[in-house]
Write a protein that holds these residues in place. Structure first.
Motif, PDB file in Angstrom:
ATOM      1  N   ARG A   4       1.637 -13.467   6.525  1.00 51.23           N
ATOM      2  CA  ARG A   4       2.467 -12.419   7.453  1.00 51.23           C
ATOM      3  C   ARG A   4       2.200 -11.220   7.291  1.00 51.23           C
ATOM      4  NH1 ARG A   4       8.930 -11.594   7.050  1.00 51.23           N
ATOM      5  NH2 ARG A   4       9.152 -10.216   8.728  1.00 51.23           N
ATOM      6  N   ARG A   5       2.160 -10.526   8.369  1.00 49.10           N
ATOM      7  CA  ARG A   5       1.712  -9.057   8.322  1.00 49.10           C
ATOM      8  C   ARG A   5       3.193  -8.426   8.748  1.00 49.10           C
ATOM      9  NH1 ARG A   5      -3.222  -7.505   8.176  1.00 49.10           N
ATOM     10  NH2 ARG A   5      -4.795  -9.025   8.991  1.00 49.10           N
ATOM     11  N   PHE A   6       3.545  -7.141   8.006  1.00 48.21           N
ATOM     12  CA  PHE A   6       4.727  -6.619   8.103  1.00 48.21           C
ATOM     13  C   PHE A   6       4.527  -5.310   8.956  1.00 48.21           C
ATOM     14  CE2 PHE A   6       5.129  -8.781   3.942  1.00 48.21           C
ATOM     15  CZ  PHE A   6       6.150  -9.776   4.419  1.00 48.21           C
ATOM     16  N   ASN A   7       5.634  -4.843   9.876  1.00 49.44           N
ATOM     17  CA  ASN A   7       5.580  -3.721  10.561  1.00 49.44           C
ATOM     18  C   ASN A   7       5.968  -2.734   9.510  1.00 49.44           C
ATOM     19  OD1 ASN A   7       4.805  -4.886  12.823  1.00 49.44           O
ATOM     20  ND2 ASN A   7       6.824  -5.364  13.486  1.00 49.44           N
ATOM     21  N   THR A   8       5.167  -1.544   9.239  1.00 51.29           N
ATOM     22  CA  THR A   8       5.526  -0.753   8.211  1.00 51.29           C
ATOM     23  C   THR A   8       6.171   0.659   8.876  1.00 51.29           C
ATOM     24  OG1 THR A   8       3.500   0.399   8.216  1.00 51.29           O
ATOM     25  CG2 THR A   8       3.769  -1.482   6.749  1.00 51.29           C
ATOM     26  N   LEU A   9       6.686   1.299   8.176  1.00 53.89           N
ATOM     27  CA  LEU A   9       7.296   2.593   8.961  1.00 53.89           C
ATOM     28  C   LEU A   9       6.224   3.422   9.703  1.00 53.89           C
ATOM     29  CD1 LEU A   9       9.798   4.231   9.243  1.00 53.89           C
ATOM     30  CD2 LEU A   9       9.361   5.325   7.023  1.00 53.89           C
ATOM     31  N   GLN A  10       5.216   3.418   8.925  1.00 52.65           N
ATOM     32  CA  GLN A  10       3.917   4.326   9.702  1.00 52.65           C
ATOM     33  C   GLN A  10       3.696   3.435  11.011  1.00 52.65           C
ATOM     34  OE1 GLN A  10       0.377   4.533   7.225  1.00 52.65           O
ATOM     35  NE2 GLN A  10      -0.471   5.944   8.277  1.00 52.65           N
ATOM     36  N   THR A  11       3.683   2.107  10.955  1.00 52.64           N
ATOM     37  CA  THR A  11       3.157   1.571  12.299  1.00 52.64           C
ATOM     38  C   THR A  11       4.213   1.810  13.142  1.00 52.64           C
ATOM     39  OG1 THR A  11       2.113  -0.165  10.956  1.00 52.64           O
ATOM     40  CG2 THR A  11       2.498  -0.621  13.128  1.00 52.64           C
ATOM     41  N   ALA A  12       5.718   1.594  12.657  1.00 53.81           N
ATOM     42  CA  ALA A  12       6.599   1.791  13.993  1.00 53.81           C
ATOM     43  C   ALA A  12       6.733   3.176  14.466  1.00 53.81           C
ATOM     44  CB  ALA A  12       8.039   1.786  13.230  1.00 53.81           C
ATOM     45  N   ILE A  13       6.321   4.262  13.427  1.00 52.82           N
ATOM     46  CA  ILE A  13       6.310   5.622  14.118  1.00 52.82           C
ATOM     47  C   ILE A  13       5.205   5.969  15.059  1.00 52.82           C
ATOM     48  CG2 ILE A  13       5.645   8.082  13.334  1.00 52.82           C
ATOM     49  CD1 ILE A  13       7.501   7.439  10.761  1.00 52.82           C
ATOM     50  N   THR A  14       3.996   5.257  14.831  1.00 51.03           N
ATOM     51  CA  THR A  14       2.777   5.444  15.476  1.00 51.03           C
ATOM     52  C   THR A  14       3.042   4.694  16.854  1.00 51.03           C
ATOM     53  OG1 THR A  14       1.288   5.214  13.787  1.00 51.03           O
ATOM     54  CG2 THR A  14       0.401   4.685  15.770  1.00 51.03           C
ATOM     55  N   ILE A  15       3.647   3.485  16.857  1.00 47.72           N
ATOM     56  CA  ILE A  15       4.291   2.932  18.349  1.00 47.72           C
ATOM     57  C   ILE A  15       5.168   3.786  18.894  1.00 47.72           C
ATOM     58  CG2 ILE A  15       5.196   0.864  19.327  1.00 47.72           C
ATOM     59  CD1 ILE A  15       3.858  -0.508  16.961  1.00 47.72           C
ATOM     60  N   THR A  16       5.918   4.149  18.341  1.00 51.22           N
ATOM     61  CA  THR A  16       7.030   5.036  19.100  1.00 51.22           C
ATOM     62  C   THR A  16       6.607   6.215  19.734  1.00 51.22           C
ATOM     63  OG1 THR A  16       8.753   4.264  17.402  1.00 51.22           O
ATOM     64  CG2 THR A  16       9.352   6.528  18.513  1.00 51.22           C
ATOM     65  N   VAL A  17       5.516   6.981  19.016  1.00 51.98           N
ATOM     66  CA  VAL A  17       5.036   8.182  19.393  1.00 51.98           C
ATOM     67  C   VAL A  17       4.107   7.954  20.506  1.00 51.98           C
ATOM     68  CG1 VAL A  17       3.020  10.084  18.817  1.00 51.98           C
ATOM     69  CG2 VAL A  17       5.064   9.368  17.155  1.00 51.98           C
ATOM     70  N   ALA A  18       3.222   6.789  20.729  1.00 50.23           N
ATOM     71  CA  ALA A  18       2.624   6.175  21.783  1.00 50.23           C
ATOM     72  C   ALA A  18       3.439   6.037  22.772  1.00 50.23           C
ATOM     73  CB  ALA A  18       1.823   5.012  21.250  1.00 50.23           C
ATOM     74  N   VAL A  19       4.558   5.334  22.732  1.00 55.16           N
ATOM     75  CA  VAL A  19       5.564   5.046  23.824  1.00 55.16           C
ATOM     76  C   VAL A  19       5.985   6.141  24.449  1.00 55.16           C
ATOM     77  CG1 VAL A  19       7.759   3.907  24.516  1.00 55.16           C
ATOM     78  CG2 VAL A  19       5.976   2.693  23.046  1.00 55.16           C
ATOM     79  N   TYR A  35       0.948  -1.086  -0.081  1.00 54.93           N
ATOM     80  CA  TYR A  35      -0.054  -0.036   0.120  1.00 54.93           C
ATOM     81  C   TYR A  35       0.882   1.176   0.037  1.00 54.93           C
ATOM     82  CZ  TYR A  35      -3.504   3.576   1.250  1.00 54.93           C
ATOM     83  OH  TYR A  35      -4.164   4.581   1.417  1.00 54.93           O
ATOM     84  N   GLN A  36       0.618   2.160  -1.139  1.00 48.16           N
ATOM     85  CA  GLN A  36       1.645   3.237  -1.283  1.00 48.16           C
ATOM     86  C   GLN A  36       3.030   2.934  -1.359  1.00 48.16           C
ATOM     87  OE1 GLN A  36       0.245   6.173   1.608  1.00 48.16           O
ATOM     88  NE2 GLN A  36      -1.674   6.685   0.398  1.00 48.16           N
ATOM     89  N   GLY A  37       3.520   1.747  -1.672  1.00 44.56           N
ATOM     90  CA  GLY A  37       4.865   1.390  -1.819  1.00 44.56           C
ATOM     91  C   GLY A  37       5.420   0.566  -0.577  1.00 44.56           C
ATOM     92  N   GLU A  38       4.494   0.448   0.222  1.00 43.83           N
ATOM     93  CA  GLU A  38       5.189  -0.256   1.473  1.00 43.83           C
ATOM     94  C   GLU A  38       4.512  -1.534   1.546  1.00 43.83           C
ATOM     95  OE1 GLU A  38       5.304   1.688   5.161  1.00 43.83           O
ATOM     96  OE2 GLU A  38       5.664   3.885   4.213  1.00 43.83           O
ATOM     97  N   ALA A  39       5.349  -2.537   1.950  1.00 45.45           N
ATOM     98  CA  ALA A  39       4.665  -3.940   2.102  1.00 45.45           C
ATOM     99  C   ALA A  39       3.718  -3.931   3.290  1.00 45.45           C
ATOM    100  CB  ALA A  39       5.880  -4.811   2.694  1.00 45.45           C
ATOM    101  N   GLN A  40       2.655  -4.405   3.171  1.00 42.83           N
ATOM    102  CA  GLN A  40       1.601  -4.401   4.372  1.00 42.83           C
ATOM    103  C   GLN A  40       1.326  -5.865   4.882  1.00 42.83           C
ATOM    104  OE1 GLN A  40      -0.273  -1.945   5.618  1.00 42.83           O
ATOM    105  NE2 GLN A  40       1.425  -0.722   4.314  1.00 42.83           N
ATOM    106  N   LYS A  41       1.313  -6.952   3.972  1.00 40.98           N
ATOM    107  CA  LYS A  41       1.283  -8.424   4.369  1.00 40.98           C
ATOM    108  C   LYS A  41       1.662  -9.288   3.203  1.00 40.98           C
ATOM    109  CE  LYS A  41      -3.719  -8.086   3.589  1.00 40.98           C
ATOM    110  NZ  LYS A  41      -5.151  -8.274   4.253  1.00 40.98           N
ATOM    111  N   SER A  42       1.511 -10.423   3.426  1.00 42.50           N
ATOM    112  CA  SER A  42       1.867 -11.506   2.263  1.00 42.50           C
ATOM    113  C   SER A  42       0.658 -12.348   2.348  1.00 42.50           C
ATOM    114  CB  SER A  42       3.016 -12.232   2.452  1.00 42.50           C
ATOM    115  OG  SER A  42       3.055 -12.870   3.825  1.00 42.50           O
ATOM    116  N   LEU A  43       0.293 -13.125   1.239  1.00 40.70           N
ATOM    117  CA  LEU A  43      -1.100 -13.826   1.393  1.00 40.70           C
ATOM    118  C   LEU A  43      -0.609 -15.270   0.548  1.00 40.70           C
ATOM    119  CD1 LEU A  43      -3.531 -11.251  -0.162  1.00 40.70           C
ATOM    120  CD2 LEU A  43      -3.256 -11.792   2.403  1.00 40.70           C
TER     121      LEU A  43
END
Length: 158
Positions: free
Chosen positions: A133-148, A116-124
């Motif tokens: 498998r679901r992949f941790n995208t950069l957006q997910t990593a940033i969201t988790i970091t901000v939450a922490v 999605y938008q050039g980033e790996a989301q999952k494999s089917l």
């Protein structure tokens, strides 16, 4: 095309055929003669290969014995390109199986990547569509970091 009007239906075996040149020869077991044929003489979408058993009409053309209206009766089992490549790699100790087992349908497969938008989301799984498998995208990593960081600021500000 044919000089002789007598046409006899015969079974024979493809002795040699060149896809590049567009012609080949069929061995006629009844007469013991090799008969010429061209791609235009083949009926159907598949072209015969060396060793295929074919049925054809035996005729005499301008330049000698000829086969027309050729149909493939049976073809020997052939290994696919992948099978031949795998065998060659196994013999040399280079074979590597990149397939994995789907947890949903238990079939061996190569997962298909969803982006999605050039980033790996999952494999089917290509067979059942289950998520492998679901992949941790950069957006997910940033969201988790901000939450922490917010949680840390909240606890340390007390």
């Amino acid at each position: 095309m044919s000089v002789d009007t007598d046409e006899i239906a015969v079974n024979g075996k493809v002795k040699w055929f060149s896809r590049d040149k567009g012609y080949g020869f069929i061995h006629d077991p009844k007469s013991g003669v090799d008969r010429y044929f061209a791609v235009s003489d083949v009926v159907g979408a598949d072209l015969p290969r060396d060793g295929d058993v074919v049925t054809f009409l035996a005729t005499v053309g301008e330049k000698g014995p000829r086969a027309t209206k050729i149909r493939i009766a049976s073809a020997p089992l052939r290994a696919t390109f992948h099978d031949q490549r795998a065998d060659r790699h196994e013999r040399h100790g280079h074979y590597r199986d990149d397939r994995v087992t789907c947890p949903s349908c238990n079939r061996r497969m190569v997962p298909r990547l969803v982006t999605y938008q050039g980033e790996a989301q999952k494999s089917l799984c290509p067979f059942c569509g289950a998520t492998y498998r679901r992949f941790n995208t950069l957006q997910t990593a940033i969201t988790i970091t901000v939450a922490v960081i917010i949680l840390m600021l909240f606890f340390f500000s007390r």
